[in-house]
Write a protein that holds these residues in place. Structure first.
Motif, short mmCIF file in Angstrom:
data_model
loop_
_atom_site.label_atom_id
_atom_site.label_comp_id
_atom_site.label_asym_id
_atom_site.label_seq_id
_atom_site.Cartn_x
_atom_site.Cartn_y
_atom_site.Cartn_z
N PHE A 291 0.84 -1.21 0.00
CA PHE A 291 0.00 0.00 0.00
C PHE A 291 0.87 1.26 0.00
O PHE A 291 0.61 2.20 -0.76
CB PHE A 291 -0.92 0.02 1.22
N ASN A 292 1.89 1.30 0.84
CA ASN A 292 2.77 2.47 0.89
C ASN A 292 3.44 2.72 -0.46
O ASN A 292 3.58 3.87 -0.90
CB ASN A 292 3.82 2.30 1.97
N TYR A 293 3.84 1.63 -1.12
CA TYR A 293 4.46 1.78 -2.44
C TYR A 293 3.47 2.33 -3.44
O TYR A 293 3.79 3.27 -4.20
CB TYR A 293 4.98 0.42 -2.90
N ARG A 294 2.25 1.80 -3.45
CA ARG A 294 1.25 2.26 -4.41
C ARG A 294 0.86 3.71 -4.14
O ARG A 294 0.66 4.50 -5.07
CB ARG A 294 0.01 1.35 -4.35
N LEU A 295 0.73 4.08 -2.88
CA LEU A 295 0.40 5.46 -2.55
C LEU A 295 1.54 6.39 -2.96
O LEU A 295 1.30 7.50 -3.48
CB LEU A 295 0.13 5.60 -1.05
N THR A 296 2.79 5.98 -2.75
CA THR A 296 3.94 6.82 -3.13
C THR A 296 3.97 7.06 -4.63
O THR A 296 4.32 8.15 -5.09
CB THR A 296 5.24 6.16 -2.67
N ARG A 297 3.59 6.05 -5.43
CA ARG A 297 3.55 6.22 -6.88
C ARG A 297 2.59 7.34 -7.27
O ARG A 297 2.83 8.08 -8.22
CB ARG A 297 3.12 4.92 -7.55
N ALA A 298 1.47 7.44 -6.54
CA ALA A 298 0.51 8.50 -6.84
C ALA A 298 0.93 9.84 -6.24
O ALA A 298 0.78 10.90 -6.86
CB ALA A 298 -0.87 8.11 -6.31
N ARG A 299 1.49 9.79 -5.02
CA ARG A 299 1.84 11.04 -4.34
C ARG A 299 3.02 11.75 -4.98
O ARG A 299 3.15 12.97 -4.88
CB ARG A 299 2.17 10.73 -2.87
N ARG A 300 3.87 11.01 -5.68
CA ARG A 300 5.08 11.63 -6.23
C ARG A 300 4.78 12.69 -7.29
O ARG A 300 5.64 13.51 -7.60
CB ARG A 300 5.99 10.56 -6.84
N VAL A 301 3.55 12.68 -7.86
CA VAL A 301 3.26 13.65 -8.91
C VAL A 301 3.34 15.08 -8.39
O VAL A 301 3.74 16.00 -9.12
CB VAL A 301 1.89 13.38 -9.57
N VAL A 302 2.98 15.30 -7.13
CA VAL A 302 3.05 16.66 -6.60
C VAL A 302 4.52 17.06 -6.42
O VAL A 302 4.88 18.22 -6.62
CB VAL A 302 2.24 16.79 -5.29
N GLU A 303 5.38 16.12 -6.04
CA GLU A 303 6.81 16.41 -5.94
C GLU A 303 7.37 16.75 -7.32
O GLU A 303 8.17 17.69 -7.47
CB GLU A 303 7.56 15.22 -5.35
N CYS A 304 6.96 15.99 -8.34
CA CYS A 304 7.41 16.29 -9.70
C CYS A 304 6.90 17.65 -10.16
O CYS A 304 7.60 18.40 -10.85
CB CYS A 304 6.94 15.20 -10.66
N ALA A 305 5.66 17.99 -9.78
CA ALA A 305 5.11 19.29 -10.16
C ALA A 305 5.92 20.42 -9.55
O ALA A 305 6.20 21.43 -10.21
CB ALA A 305 3.65 19.38 -9.73
N PHE A 306 6.31 20.27 -8.28
CA PHE A 306 7.16 21.28 -7.66
C PHE A 306 8.50 21.36 -8.37
O PHE A 306 9.08 22.44 -8.50
CB PHE A 306 7.37 20.95 -6.18
N GLY A 307 9.02 20.21 -8.81
CA GLY A 307 10.29 20.23 -9.52
C GLY A 307 10.20 20.96 -10.85
O GLY A 307 11.08 21.76 -11.19
N ILE A 308 9.15 20.68 -11.60
CA ILE A 308 8.94 21.38 -12.88
C ILE A 308 8.79 22.87 -12.65
O ILE A 308 9.35 23.70 -13.38
CB ILE A 308 7.71 20.80 -13.59
N LEU A 309 8.01 23.24 -11.63
CA LEU A 309 7.78 24.64 -11.31
C LEU A 309 9.09 25.36 -11.02
O LEU A 309 9.37 26.44 -11.57
CB LEU A 309 6.84 24.75 -10.11
N ALA A 310 9.91 24.77 -10.14
CA ALA A 310 11.14 25.44 -9.70
C ALA A 310 12.18 25.51 -10.81
O ALA A 310 12.94 26.49 -10.90
CB ALA A 310 11.73 24.72 -8.49
#
Length: 396
Positions: A291-310
């Motif tokens: 479950f933690n792995y599957r949730l992390t796969r979905a949650r990482r998109v916000v981290e990627c969005a911050f990366g693209i933004l910066a």
């Protein structure tokens, strides 16, 4: 003795008055318009480069951080807001130049002094232009590119999460990031965060296409993610069930139970019926690790969005040396420009690999029983034949 004291006081007062007079004279302008600035339309960076850049799409994109067509569309939306009246003493700076100066600041993070020498405008003028243009960008774009989704749009967002991240009924990923700033005047330790620098918080909710669907900017850097979320408009709407989320729906391949649409976050957020967070890392069973792995796969998109933004708007790579209100407006403008440009020009995925925005320190936040039951149902589904991924056991 009294006579001596009076003479001494008179001498001191006279000295103070002379010093004030000297400073007043020194502060007087030597020029109405400095000779260097007076050459703005002959040697300023905008006047020297703009037309040449428009002849070369790739160079224009590198300079403005967007295509020519996107720039022209944005200018059309802002032109009336940025138009200033000419006077008999001087001509106003045209809207196109104001927009170029602001985009150059957002794209590079140059100091006001650098903008002063590059565009041959006063430092205070540069500050005013950035503030006014960022406010105009937010006002013109946020309703169009960051409006609150309705039921059908929530379903579309969830479908993309299922296709790209294999997390069903996921309506978005949430996280909060520190934006480094100089210490605001008379702010005490309110903006002083656990990393020992001054910041305010950018809280965001993203979809699986790395676009921001909601942002809250300006909370104290000393606050935790959960506190920022709870006091944000988005957090209150979610708590009051006023987000117009779709009705509970069974997970793909199943008939029951009907599951709610959820948002995914890290350990800093409280577990809820519509908010999933990972299990604590201690003594996890195989199913909970999955479950933690599957949730992390979905949650990482916000981290990627911050990366693209910066990495596109690089003023976020360094401390923002603007007044607090202007810094907040600049971050809000960058977020709506992020959505605006992505919808028109696409994006380079390599931009999302690194970023300079720092996460909050995770804190232990308890959830309620209903949220725990929903999480257990997701956990069981991810281990079932309908919800398991072929590689998930190898990945953990």
């Amino acid at each position: 003795m009294d006579c001596y004291r009076r003479r001494h006081v008179a001498v001191v007062v006279t000295a103070i008055q002379l010093e004030r007079l000297r400073r007043r004279r020194a502060s007087r302008r030597r020029f109405w318009v400095h000779p260097v600035i007076a050459q703005r339309q002959e040697r300023g960076q905008f006047w020297a480069l703009y037309q040449n850049l428009r002849a070369h799409e790739d160079q224009f994109f590198g300079y403005m951080r967007m295509s020519i067509s996107s720039f022209d569309e944005l200018l059309g939306l802002l032109e009336s807001s940025l138009m200033h009246q000419d006077t008999f003493m001087r001509d106003s700076i045209p809207p196109v130049e104001r927009l170029v100066i602001t985009l150059r600041y957002l794209g590079t993070g140059q100091s006001l002094a650098s903008l002063h020498f590059a565009f041959l405008i006063g430092k205070s003028t540069a500050s005013v232009i950035i503030r006014e243009t960022c406010v105009a960008i937010w006002d013109a774009l946020h309703a169009a590119v960051m409006g609150q989704p309705h039921k059908e749009q929530w379903r579309e967002i969830a479908d993309v999460f299922q296709q790209t991240c294999q997390f069903p009924n996921c309506a978005g990923a949430i996280d909060g990031k520190h934006i480094r700033i100089k210490k605001p005047v008379r702010s005490g330790s309110q903006y002083y965060n656990y990393k020992k620098y001054f910041s305010f918080v950018l809280f965001a909710m993203c979809d699986a296409n790395y676009s921001f669907r909601y942002i809250d900017v300006g909370s104290y850097g000393s606050r935790s993610d959960s506190a920022v979320f709870a006091h944000s408009e988005f957090g209150k709407l979610l708590h009051d069930k006023a987000l117009d989320l779709p009705e509970h729906t069974a997970l793909p391949g199943t008939i029951s139970p009907a599951m709610p649409f959820v948002f995914v976050g890290d350990e800093a957020f409280a577990l809820g019926e519509n908010l999933m967070r990972p299990y604590s890392s201690r003594g996890l069973s195989l199913a909970r690790r999955v479950f933690n792995y599957r949730l992390t796969r979905a949650r990482r998109v916000v981290e990627c969005a911050f990366g693209i933004l910066a990495n596109k708007w690089r003023f976020l790579h360094t401390p923002i040396h603007l007044k607090l209100e202007t810094a907040i407006s600049a971050v809000k403008a960058a977020c709506v420009l992020h959505n605006f440009v992505r919808a028109r020009d696409g994006y380079n995925f390599e931009d999302s690999l690194t970023h300079s925005l720092h996460s909050h320190h995770p804190s232990v936040v308890r959830g309620h029983r209903q949220g725990a039951a929903v999480r257990e149902q997701f956990t069981a589904y991810f281990m079932s034949p309908h919800g398991a991924l072929p590689w998930q056991l190898d990945a953990i």
